[in-house]
Design an enzyme around this catalytic site. Structure first.
Site, PDB file in Angstrom:
ATOM      1  N   ASP A   1       4.520  -9.399   9.185  1.00 54.22           N
ATOM      2  CA  ASP A   1       5.504 -10.077  10.030  1.00 54.22           C
ATOM      3  C   ASP A   1       5.132 -11.511  10.367  1.00 54.22           C
ATOM      4  OD1 ASP A   1       3.389  -8.702  11.612  1.00 54.22           O
ATOM      5  OD2 ASP A   1       4.331  -9.795  13.261  1.00 54.22           O
TER       6      ASP A   1
ATOM      7  N   ASP B   1      -0.465 -10.514   8.183  1.00 52.76           N
ATOM      8  CA  ASP B   1       0.272  -9.268   8.357  1.00 52.76           C
ATOM      9  C   ASP B   1       1.696  -9.480   7.879  1.00 52.76           C
ATOM     10  OD1 ASP B   1      -1.887  -7.928   9.364  1.00 52.76           O
ATOM     11  OD2 ASP B   1      -1.280  -8.062  11.463  1.00 52.76           O
TER      12      ASP B   1
ATOM     13  N   ASP C   1     -10.860  -5.524  10.939  1.00 49.04           N
ATOM     14  CA  ASP C   1     -11.006  -6.955  11.188  1.00 49.04           C
ATOM     15  C   ASP C   1     -12.149  -7.233  12.169  1.00 49.04           C
ATOM     16  OD1 ASP C   1      -9.615  -5.705  13.236  1.00 49.04           O
ATOM     17  OD2 ASP C   1      -7.805  -6.903  12.989  1.00 49.04           O
TER      18      ASP C   1
ATOM     19  N   ASP D   1       0.816  -1.217   0.000  1.00 48.81           N
ATOM     20  CA  ASP D   1       0.000   0.000   0.000  1.00 48.81           C
ATOM     21  C   ASP D   1       0.846   1.262   0.000  1.00 48.81           C
ATOM     22  OD1 ASP D   1      -2.558   0.949  -0.228  1.00 48.81           O
ATOM     23  OD2 ASP D   1      -2.936   1.086   1.923  1.00 48.81           O
TER      24      ASP D   1
END
Length: 758
Positions: free
Chosen positions: A171, A169, A266, A122
């Site tokens: 990580d 995500d 979420d 993004d």
């Protein structure tokens, strides 16, 4: 399905009954009417937050009385559909994304061609496009960066079509069985919205690390993902956590995609799915792990976003009256929102005894007999019940510590969001290492310091009143103040921080290992591993020169990696010696295999509270560890305490004090000192030593061993190391009468640094 035993049911029933009795007593008999408006206001406020806490506890107890663990269906592999894997990134470094993509590429699937991986960038970074191309995955970006992460994922949905979507995500590194452990739930014909797996972390979170408790307490988020979430299966109110999740595209399309009206997209997306009748599951099986926030500012910003987002979602969706939700779902989501008012609860719990003991304001009107009859049974039963239901993942004590640490930071954000002063900007949590800001830490610690001072004043007053008035009535307030003071002290410890030394997180793992040199091949097992190296524990000290380069082979049931390494640190480990090796050279292919070996496993951090954990030990540990000087040893050869006497005709009695292959520290019985000595240790084993002029002290005389390389080349090293082991064991068994103490004056240059610790 896990049902409670009869004994546990009786405990829960007794807890509920005593809690109801306590609430009635508190509501009708303890408000200090007639003691002034401040006393009444404080008393009512405390009662309200207690009732909110009781409500949350009741919801949790209801969820936990019958745990539902969804059983993984067995389905024909031919039925496995295509899956789109979305890795959302905004500003994370390429090195972090490399590990995540590497894990995604390694996921098992009956037909790997059906797994389509997308790096959803993004921020239009060229290095991300290059990384995706290099690793052979798809790259997606957009020109209009609206709606933050939700907008990014919705954009990815436009360019993909698979019936299932996995979200990660930047990580989070999935294990090899992530998809095969989630996808079958969608193939039974049931209307499934998503399957949420735990957010697990391979590094200690800030609570574990800053409180020197990474070996004593679980990750703070474990309670939610392994306890609360699984309990919510019962009411189909599982919260979508944003990562480590597989979702139905049909379900997402039915709710208009990822929810864009909240900064916690979420949380809101999951509610929308469940309101449409989709069944959502949470499993307690760890299938991916990532990085917990590495600095205080990132942690606080993350929690502020979660708090604001949940309150924001509740207000916008009007959860209490939202169509499609069951009564149990409404209660669970209201409980999820009221949880974020824990800051308000915590400040009232802390200030109530201070108001009385410092400012003379009565908050709860009662006698000590009433406390013993109404409060104490409820308190003991609730703590016991929570410990029993949570499987020893969390206790009331640790919940109070976490809430006390965060409440000054969360309370303003919660109040502003409640008043409609909303936060619309999505703040990405930093996951690129520790960036501790001392001035920021100091600002966060100020409220706790003020509360600590007030608590001490209150404690002194209560003790004085107890003895001066000859009554035990103040002991209850004293106990309350002491409990709060403990929480405040732990908060101060936490906010004081702790220096980070490691570049890579170590994982305790026994992996078959082979060390190869020009002279020998050594088979062993690792003690711990990281992406930067390994550590091995030997029963016998070994001569491994720091400049020597080894070939290291690691082999597991799934993976194998080979690289060169050098010794970076050696330390004693009980009666053993621990050798740390740092990766020196490694190809990318071998590095990717090494990453699998390190991360394709369940993290080895604690999953339950230490049985021997105590309040006193918490305080003692933090005082002692913080008082220790943080000296990082750079010893690269084994230091072996010996205290062994040798009788020589030329030098008299020589006591070998310490040995580390390059140097020998001795004590000589004769007054005159020899500049060169030859020490016969066996028939053909002789140490030729030269005095190190700059290294003489009252603790002994330091010699450099001149012929250690010759001993190694001549094959005499096993005999020498056997003797060293024998003498060291005798030294350990007979005590340490002549062991020299550390002397920092020994340090003369880098070459001799390891000898500073002799």
């Amino acid at each position: 399905m896990n049902r409670l035993s009869t004994r546990k049911k009786l405990l829960v029933t007794a807890t509920v009954i005593m809690s109801c009795i306590y609430v009635i007593w508190r509501t009708f008999f303890t408000i200090p009417f007639g003691h002034g408006p401040l006393a009444v206001t404080a008393g009512l406020a405390l009662l309200i937050v207690e009732l909110i806490g009781m409500f949350e506890l009741a919801v949790h107890f209801y969820n936990m009385t019958r745990l539902e663990y969804p059983e993984l269906p067995v389905v024909d592999e031919a039925l496995y559909p295509d899956v789109d894997v979305f890795i959302a990134t905004y500003n994370e470094p390429a090195s972090l994304l490399f590990k995540t993509i590497n894990g995604c590429l390694n996921m098992d699937y009956p037909d790997p061609s059906k797994v389509h991986i997308y790096l959803c960038d993004d921020s239009n970074r060229p290095e991300m496009r290059e990384l995706a191309a290099h690793m052979g995955i798809n790259y997606l970006t957009r020109t209009e960066h609206i709606h933050a992460k939700a907008g990014n994922l919705n954009n990815a949905m436009k360019y993909t079509s698979s019936p299932l979507i996995a979200t990660f995500d930047a990580d989070m590194i999935p294990k090899h069985d992530f998809l095969t452990s989630c996808v079958p739930y969608f193939l039974t014909g049931e209307k499934i919205g998503f399957v949420q797996t735990p957010q697990s972390f391979y590094n200690p979170d800030q609570f574990q690390y800053n409180l020197y408790s990474e070996g004593r307490i679980p990750n703070e988020q474990d309670y939610f993902y392994r306890d609360v979430q699984v309990g919510r299966n019962k009411s189909n109110s599982v919260i979508y956590g944003g990562t480590n999740t597989v979702l139905s595209r049909q379900a997402l399309e039915d709710v208009g995609g990822f929810y864009t009206g909240s900064i916690t997209e979420d949380f809101a997306t999951g509610i929308e799915m469940q309101s449409k009748g989709y069944r959502c599951f949470a499993t307690n099986k760890v299938l991916a792990s990532g990085l917990a926030p590495g600095d205080l500012k990132s942690l606080i910003k993350q929690r502020q976003r979660w708090a604001r987002g949940c309150i924001q979602t509740g207000r916008k969706m009007n959860i209490m009256f939202k169509r499609g939700l069951t009564f149990a779902q409404r209660l669970n989501y209201i409980s999820s929102i009221t949880y974020w008012y824990s800051g308000l609860k915590r400040v009232l719990y802390i200030m109530s005894p201070i108001l009385f003991a410092v400012f003379g304001v009565l908050v709860v009107k009662c006698t000590i007999l009433e406390i013993l009859v109404f409060w104490l049974p409820m308190y003991l039963l609730t703590n016991t019940c929570l410990r029993m239901l949570s499987g020893n993942i969390r206790t009331t004590k640790w919940t109070n510590v976490y809430e006390t640490i965060l409440f000054p930071s969360l309370l303003p954000a919660v109040i502003l969001e409640t008043l409609g002063i909303t936060m619309n900007k999505f703040a990405v949590t930093r996951k690129d290492g520790a960036h501790n800001d001392r001035s920021y830490q100091f600002k966060q610690i100020i409220p706790h310091l003020i509360l600590a001072v007030l608590s001490v004043i209150g404690i002194v007053n209560c003790i004085h009143w107890t003895f001066s008035q000859g009554t035990i009535g103040f002991l209850v307030v004293l106990y309350w103040l002491l409990i709060n003071f403990y929480n405040i002290m732990m908060s101060i410890f936490f906010l004081s921080g702790r220096k980070v030394f490691r570049n890579y997180e170590r994982v305790l793992a026994a992996v078959d290992c082979t060390l190869i040199t020009e002279d020998e091949t050594l088979s062993c097992v690792t003690h711990d591993i990281s992406e930067g190296g390994i550590a091995i524990v030997f029963d016998t000290p070994r001569y491994i020169p720091s400049e020597a380069e080894f070939t290291v082979r690691l082999v597991t049931d799934y993976y194998a990696s080979e690289f060169t390494a050098k010794v970076t640190h050696v330390t004693s480990f009980g009666n053993q010696w621990k050798y740390a090796f740092k990766v020196h050279e490694i190809t990318e292919a071998e590095q990717r295999q090494l990453l699998h070996i390190v991360y394709d496993r369940e993290p080895t951090l604690p999953q339950k509270l230490d049985k021997d954990i105590s309040t006193f030990e918490d305080i003692r540990l933090n005082f002692v560890r913080r008082g220790q000087v943080g000296i990082m040893s750079n010893r690269k050869l084994a230091r072996i305490p010996l205290n062994h006497e040798l009788e020589t005709s030329e030098y008299g009695t020589i006591t070998l004090l310490d040995f580390n292959y390059d140097f020998l520290l001795v004590d000589m019985s004769r007054q005159e000192m020899a500049y060169e000595i030859r020490l016969p240790l066996g028939e053909e084993l002789v140490l030729e030593c030269v005095w190190v002029k700059s290294m003489r002290s009252k603790h002994g005389i330091l010699y450099r061993i001149q012929n250690i390389q010759d001993i190694a080349r001549n094959g005499q090293m096993p005999s020498l190391e056997a003797l060293l082991k024998q003498w060291n064991m005798a030294y350990t068994e007979t005590g340490r009468p002549k062991s020299p103490v550390p002397n920092k004056n020994f340090i003369s240059d880098d070459e001799l640094n390891e000898m500073a610790y002799l």
